[in-house]
Scaffold this motif. Structure first.
Motif, PDB file in Angstrom:
ATOM      1  N   VAL A 178       0.838  -1.225  -0.127  1.00 43.72           N
ATOM      2  CA  VAL A 178      -0.001  -0.002  -0.174  1.00 43.72           C
ATOM      3  C   VAL A 178       0.806   1.316  -0.190  1.00 43.72           C
ATOM      4  N   GLU A 179       0.489   2.448  -0.831  1.00 41.25           N
ATOM      5  CA  GLU A 179       1.197   3.512  -0.845  1.00 41.25           C
ATOM      6  C   GLU A 179       0.116   4.342  -0.686  1.00 41.25           C
ATOM      7  N   MET A 180       0.372   5.089   0.426  1.00 40.40           N
ATOM      8  CA  MET A 180      -0.585   6.276   0.533  1.00 40.40           C
ATOM      9  C   MET A 180      -0.369   7.373   1.541  1.00 40.40           C
ATOM     10  N   GLU A 181      -0.883   8.646   1.493  1.00 44.12           N
ATOM     11  CA  GLU A 181      -0.434   9.871   2.304  1.00 44.12           C
ATOM     12  C   GLU A 181      -1.575  10.329   2.813  1.00 44.12           C
ATOM     13  N   LEU A 182      -1.353  10.630   4.275  1.00 41.41           N
ATOM     14  CA  LEU A 182      -2.273  11.387   4.967  1.00 41.41           C
ATOM     15  C   LEU A 182      -2.140  12.944   4.925  1.00 41.41           C
ATOM     16  N   GLU A 183      -2.854  13.727   4.365  1.00 40.08           N
ATOM     17  CA  GLU A 183      -2.652  15.199   4.235  1.00 40.08           C
ATOM     18  C   GLU A 183      -3.121  15.595   5.718  1.00 40.08           C
ATOM     19  N   LYS A 184      -2.311  16.642   5.810  1.00 42.45           N
ATOM     20  CA  LYS A 184      -2.304  17.380   7.230  1.00 42.45           C
ATOM     21  C   LYS A 184      -3.386  17.995   7.395  1.00 42.45           C
ATOM     22  N   GLY A 185      -4.335  17.908   8.383  1.00 38.66           N
ATOM     23  CA  GLY A 185      -5.439  18.685   8.645  1.00 38.66           C
ATOM     24  C   GLY A 185      -6.590  18.224   7.960  1.00 38.66           C
ATOM     25  N   LEU A 186      -6.526  17.333   7.255  1.00 39.15           N
ATOM     26  CA  LEU A 186      -7.660  16.931   6.351  1.00 39.15           C
ATOM     27  C   LEU A 186      -8.239  15.490   6.817  1.00 39.15           C
ATOM     28  N   VAL A 187      -9.413  15.131   6.295  1.00 42.67           N
ATOM     29  CA  VAL A 187     -10.243  14.034   6.638  1.00 42.67           C
ATOM     30  C   VAL A 187     -10.111  13.198   5.632  1.00 42.67           C
ATOM     31  N   THR A 188      -9.346  11.869   5.800  1.00 46.72           N
ATOM     32  CA  THR A 188      -9.310  10.624   4.788  1.00 46.72           C
ATOM     33  C   THR A 188     -10.233   9.600   5.333  1.00 46.72           C
ATOM     34  N   ALA A 189     -10.873   9.300   4.145  1.00 46.72           N
ATOM     35  CA  ALA A 189     -12.012   8.080   4.396  1.00 46.72           C
ATOM     36  C   ALA A 189     -11.189   6.846   3.796  1.00 46.72           C
ATOM     37  N   LEU A 190     -11.637   5.615   4.569  1.00 41.28           N
ATOM     38  CA  LEU A 190     -11.202   4.649   4.050  1.00 41.28           C
ATOM     39  C   LEU A 190     -12.479   3.785   3.756  1.00 41.28           C
ATOM     40  N   ILE A 191     -12.560   3.362   2.400  1.00 41.87           N
ATOM     41  CA  ILE A 191     -13.680   2.470   2.231  1.00 41.87           C
ATOM     42  C   ILE A 191     -13.556   1.417   1.292  1.00 41.87           C
ATOM     43  N   GLY A 192     -14.354   0.544   1.252  1.00 46.37           N
ATOM     44  CA  GLY A 192     -14.093  -0.703   0.496  1.00 46.37           C
ATOM     45  C   GLY A 192     -15.014  -1.983   1.375  1.00 46.37           C
ATOM     46  N   PRO A 193     -15.190  -2.910   0.465  1.00 46.79           N
ATOM     47  CA  PRO A 193     -16.085  -3.855   0.955  1.00 46.79           C
ATOM     48  C   PRO A 193     -15.479  -4.543   2.251  1.00 46.79           C
ATOM     49  N   SER A 194     -16.283  -5.385   3.130  1.00 44.59           N
ATOM     50  CA  SER A 194     -16.076  -6.161   4.109  1.00 44.59           C
ATOM     51  C   SER A 194     -14.718  -7.079   4.074  1.00 44.59           C
ATOM     52  N   GLY A 195     -13.809  -6.857   4.993  1.00 46.28           N
ATOM     53  CA  GLY A 195     -12.567  -7.838   4.841  1.00 46.28           C
ATOM     54  C   GLY A 195     -11.502  -7.461   3.853  1.00 46.28           C
ATOM     55  N   CYS A 196     -11.700  -5.991   3.261  1.00 45.86           N
ATOM     56  CA  CYS A 196     -10.689  -5.823   2.268  1.00 45.86           C
ATOM     57  C   CYS A 196      -9.684  -5.205   3.134  1.00 45.86           C
ATOM     58  N   GLY A 197      -9.199  -4.798   4.451  1.00 44.47           N
ATOM     59  CA  GLY A 197      -8.397  -4.350   5.153  1.00 44.47           C
ATOM     60  C   GLY A 197      -8.206  -3.181   5.396  1.00 44.47           C
ATOM     61  N   LYS A 198      -9.401  -2.361   5.486  1.00 41.04           N
ATOM     62  CA  LYS A 198      -9.603  -0.903   6.003  1.00 41.04           C
ATOM     63  C   LYS A 198      -9.205  -1.010   7.353  1.00 41.04           C
ATOM     64  N   SER A 199      -9.649  -1.805   8.218  1.00 38.92           N
ATOM     65  CA  SER A 199      -9.283  -1.667   9.764  1.00 38.92           C
ATOM     66  C   SER A 199      -8.158  -2.205   9.978  1.00 38.92           C
ATOM     67  N   THR A 200      -7.566  -3.062   9.249  1.00 41.34           N
ATOM     68  CA  THR A 200      -6.104  -3.296   9.434  1.00 41.34           C
ATOM     69  C   THR A 200      -5.216  -2.258   9.198  1.00 41.34           C
ATOM     70  N   LEU A 201      -5.392  -1.671   7.887  1.00 41.12           N
ATOM     71  CA  LEU A 201      -4.661  -0.391   7.629  1.00 41.12           C
ATOM     72  C   LEU A 201      -4.570   0.548   8.722  1.00 41.12           C
ATOM     73  N   LEU A 202      -5.771   0.931   9.194  1.00 39.81           N
ATOM     74  CA  LEU A 202      -5.989   1.939  10.056  1.00 39.81           C
ATOM     75  C   LEU A 202      -5.314   1.573  11.431  1.00 39.81           C
ATOM     76  N   ARG A 203      -5.215   0.182  11.776  1.00 40.64           N
ATOM     77  CA  ARG A 203      -4.554  -0.179  13.093  1.00 40.64           C
ATOM     78  C   ARG A 203      -3.089  -0.282  12.944  1.00 40.64           C
ATOM     79  N   SER A 204      -2.873  -0.252  11.807  1.00 44.37           N
ATOM     80  CA  SER A 204      -1.263  -0.084  11.490  1.00 44.37           C
ATOM     81  C   SER A 204      -0.822   1.077  11.951  1.00 44.37           C
ATOM     82  N   TYR A 205      -1.407   2.339  11.843  1.00 44.35           N
ATOM     83  CA  TYR A 205      -0.866   3.576  12.053  1.00 44.35           C
ATOM     84  C   TYR A 205      -0.527   3.836  13.401  1.00 44.35           C
ATOM     85  N   ASN A 206      -1.377   3.113  14.489  1.00 41.88           N
ATOM     86  CA  ASN A 206      -0.899   3.294  15.866  1.00 41.88           C
ATOM     87  C   ASN A 206      -0.513   2.106  16.299  1.00 41.88           C
TER      88      ASN A 206
END
Lengths: 560, 273
Positions: free
Chosen positions: B45-73
């Motif tokens: 995965v290659e992505m950047e989070l822009e400062k001060g903005l809201v980034t939404a992660l969408i996709g069907p169940s089991g696509c890895g959204k939550s895994t990606l989110l939980r990788s940040y912290n």
């Protein structure tokens, strides 16, 4: 199939499922099994409660004239029907009734109880003036008052009212307590100082040798102390002797219904009443006074009479110490197993072993406790700290510390399993919430996991306490005795004497019921003590439930 | 295994749209892959989070959204057998570097979970929890922080009279805003939200969305959502994920109006998912 244009009738499934499919027989079976179990428990509790509650109620005393004109008197214990055997060629005349009487006067007749068959009774009466006297020795005396000797004055029975007698007995009991206090507390104190002087001299001898300067100096000092103490001892002994002689002069004489006389000291009377003349409130008074004695007094007559206070106290001290020992060990072990250890086959093995520990017979723990704690660790402590007292052991034999440790070991699986279950019931979301706030693992456990697991942990701990309080077999090996001369906690420095042997309720039941001279005489005590022990355990369990519900309300409930 | 096989057939590089903001990126993810034991959950995965903005992660169940989110912290660290490749750079630092203080990282990355998870304490204690774990004893500071955080999460007016009552007595929507307040109290740079509205009713959801709008600018927010309207409403940038891959990423309006990948088109128009 013949096709005549008609459709065959539709297949219909029966609206009724077969009985086996609906499962009613199994429901009835399961319900029946549960009901049987409940009935067994309830009837056991009812039996113990009934027998325990009525044990102290004063019963009527009857004077019985037998067919051979001999006269006896006794307290009616119970009656039953029986089938008399044929004797002297006569066929038995069908079932008859016989009754068990407590005759008392064991010192005169060597007979405590007697079964009396209705066929052998000529007349039976319940005279109002008959006395039942509970004594310090030989069990109760049943008979009539002959005279009271106050040393200087002699009173015949007639002018004596019951109240006067009761007053005399109360005074005599105070005298007895005074003498006992003198002998036990003051003389005991001097004796202990003498013993300490001897021991400190021996310690110097062990440390420096018998020819050293130190020893000679200490010996000189000790002999001065000893002389002083022996002087004190002689004085106290003389005083005790004087009081004892005074006490011995004040006697009371009874006669049994068959005319045998017995003179005892007034101070030997524990309680005396006229069982057939008592009204309801009089009986309540005797009942309450017996209960009070049971709860606060020391046992007498080889534990079959008197109270169980030392056993209650011993059980309490032992259980509390056990809880203090097992709680940190069990909780810490479970915390490590559940929260920190990597879940591998080794951890599974440890967990299985812990569960199996709960199934090891408790006597095995007793043997381990005796060998490892008392003889091993205790022996080691004696050699290092109490060398001067050897060969008599201090910590090197059973004591309340070793008993508590053994019980802690015995109940550790209960606490560990309960704690592990409580920890695993804490939802993962709560832990994640805490970790996401930047809490460390320990902070998460400390602030979030442990408070939520607390109800479960407390429940496990109190169940362990209830189990420990009711344990007997291992305790017989590691410190429980039939009669402990001193309590494990008293007013003598260092106040808590962990090396002392003690009494406990569970062993008391065994001892009174099965080891005493007369099982029938001990029966009320067995029921009473069982009732008491069950109440203690029930109170502990009720406490567990209350604590758990309180904590649950605080930490778990309140979801929308 | 089946997933892996399927993925190899669909290996296409991520399509990157124009980004919304101009303040630069706060978190940069490069060639990030993640395995749970033997099964791979995230692919390159290659992505950047822009400062001060809201980034939404969408996709069907089991696509890895939550895994990606939980990788940040690094919440995924709790799982046994976790393995990662690639890098996530946060504020110039590689967060999977062995020297990184995970606790410090989590303090800078607040997280809000799918189901509200207030602690069984009072409302004030809940919000003050991040300070408690930091060992702050100053009562004034704690009271001020609690008030500020509750005001920021638009909960203050509702609870100011019962700060010492149990947080478990609040409604679901209030509990979730309390969790947001708790995350804000730690004064993080990033707020990670894992489907924060999925357990809430429409009114409570609207309040949370309003709140996200207010919080953007002060915080860099990442929100995982199943609800495309929500993503369209609250986010500046949107990332569409499918089977562990980042399929398309860019400005939300572009993602929803002119999606380039077929999968994205099908998903945002509701033909699958």
């Amino acid at each position: 199939m013949e096709d005549n244009g008609k459709l065959p009738p539709p297949m219909r499934r029966s609206g009724h499922a077969p009985l086996s499919a609906r499962g009613e027989p199994y429901v009835w079976l399961l319900g029946g099994a549960l009901a049987a179990g409940v009935v067994m428990i309830v009837s056991f509790l009812a039996l113990v409660t009934y027998n325990g509650v009525k044990a102290f109620w004063p019963r009527p005393v009857y004077t019985i004239t037998m067919m051979d004109d001999s006269v006896t008197a006794g307290e009616l214990v119970r009656s039953e029907t029986f089938m008399p055997v044929a004797s002297q060629g006569k066929p038995p005349a069908g079932p008859s009734i016989r009754s068990l009487y407590r005759l008392g006067n064991y010192d005169l007749t060597n007979e405590d109880f007697r079964w009396v068959s209705d066929m052998d009774i000529k007349t039976i009466a319940a005279p109002e003036d008959i006395l039942l006297v509970e004594r310090l020795e030989w069990g109760p005396f049943i008979g009539k008052l002959v005279s009271v000797d106050n040393g200087d004055s002699r009173l015949a029975p007639d002018p004596l009212t019951h109240d006067k007698l009761a007053h005399l007995v109360t005074q005599a009991q105070q005298r007895r307590h005074k003498i006992r206090k003198l002998q036990k507390v003051q003389v005991g104190y001097v004796n202990r100082q003498l013993e300490e002087a001897r021991l400190s001299l021996r310690k110097v001898a062990l440390d420096h040798g018998k020819d050293s300067q130190e020893y000679l100096a200490a010996a000189k000092e000790t002999s001065i102390t000893t002389d002083r103490l022996e002087g004190e001892y002689a004085k106290l002994a003389e005083e005790a002797n004087r009081l004892d002689l005074l006490d011995a002069a004040q006697t009371i004489t009874f006669a049994s219904v068959s005319g045998m006389e017995k003179t005892i000291r007034q101070s030997e009377v524990v309680r005396l009443y006229k069982p057939n003349a008592l009204g309801f409130f009089g009986k309540v008074g005797v009942y309450i006074s017996r209960w009070w004695e049971f709860l606060v007094a020391e046992p007498r007559e080889a534990n079959t009479e008197g109270g169980v206070m030392p056993a209650i106290f011993g059980t309490f001290v032992m259980t509390v110490m056990m809880a203090l020992l097992v709680a940190p060990f069990g909780v810490v072990a479970a915390l490590y197993l559940r929260e920190y250890a990597r879940q591998s086959w080794l951890v599974s093995l440890v967990r299985v072993s812990v569960n199996n520990m709960a199934g090891v017979p408790s006597i095995v723990y007793g043997i381990f406790g005796l060998g490892f704690f008392a003889y091993g660790m205790g022996g080691w402590i004696d050699q290092w700290l109490y060398a001067e007292r050897l060969p008599s052991p201090t910590f090197g034999s059973g004591g309340v510390l070793w008993a508590s440790l053994t019980l802690a070991l015995l109940t550790a699986p209960v606490v560990i399993v309960a704690t592990e279950e409580a920890l695993s019931a804490v939802p993962q979301s709560a832990r994640e919430g805490s970790l996401a706030c930047g809490a460390s693992k320990w902070q998460t456990i400390r602030y979030i996991v442990l408070p939520r697991a607390l109800p479960g942990i407390m429940t496990g701990l109190i169940l362990a306490m209830a189990r420990g309080a009711g344990e007997v077999a291992p305790l017989m090996l590691v410190g429980v005795v039939k009669l402990a001369p001193e309590l494990p906690v008293d007013m003598i420095f260092p106040y808590i004497h962990l090396e002392r042997s003690f009494m406990c309720l569970g062993f008391h039941i065994y001892d009174v019921g099965f080891q005493s001279r007369n099982a029938e005489a001990g029966k009320p005590m067995v029921f009473m003590t069982t009732l008491l022990l069950m109440s203690v355990v029930a109170a502990l369990n009720a406490g567990a439930i209350i604590v758990r519900n309180r904590l649950k309300k605080r930490y778990v409930a309140g979801h929308f | 295994m089946n997933d892996n096989a399927l993925n190899h057939l669909h290996v296409e590089p991520t399509i990157h749209h124009e980004m919304k903001g101009d303040e630069g990126s706060l978190v940069t993810m490069k060639g990030f892959s993640l395995w749970y034991g033997a099964s791979q959950a995230l692919f390159d995965v290659e992505m950047e989070l822009e400062k001060g903005l809201v980034t939404a992660l969408i996709g069907p169940s089991g696509c890895g959204k939550s895994t990606l989110l939980r990788s940040y912290n690094r919440m995924n660290d709790l799982i046994d057998g976790l393995r990662v490749e690639g890098s996530i750079i946060f504020d110039g630092q590689e967060i999977f570097h062995p020297d990184v203080d995970v606790i410090g990282l989590r303090k800078r990355m607040g997280m809000v979970f799918q189901k509200p998870n207030p602690f069984p304490m009072s409302i004030a204690e809940n919000v003050a929890y991040p300070l408690k774990v930091d060992g702050v004893r100053d009562r004034k500071l704690i009271a001020d922080t609690v008030e500020r955080a509750l005001k920021s999460s638009a909960l203050w007016d509702e609870v100011k009279d019962r700060l010492n009552q149990s947080a478990l007595g609040l409604s679901g929507g209030q509990q979730q805003r309390l969790c947001i307040a708790r995350a804000i109290a730690a004064d993080p740079d990033v707020l990670l939200m894992d489907e924060p509205c999925s357990a809430l009713d429409p009114v409570a959801t609207a309040k949370i969305e309003e709140l996200i709008d207010e919080l953007s600018g002060r915080y860099t927010i990442v929100i995982v959502t199943h609800n495309m309207q929500q993503a369209a409403r609250v986010s500046h940038n949107t990332a569409f994920m499918y089977l562990g891959r980042l399929v398309e990423y860019g400005e939300t309006s572009a993602m929803f109006t002119v999606p380039r990948a077929d999968r994205t088109k099908e998903y945002v128009t509701g033909r699958f998912g």
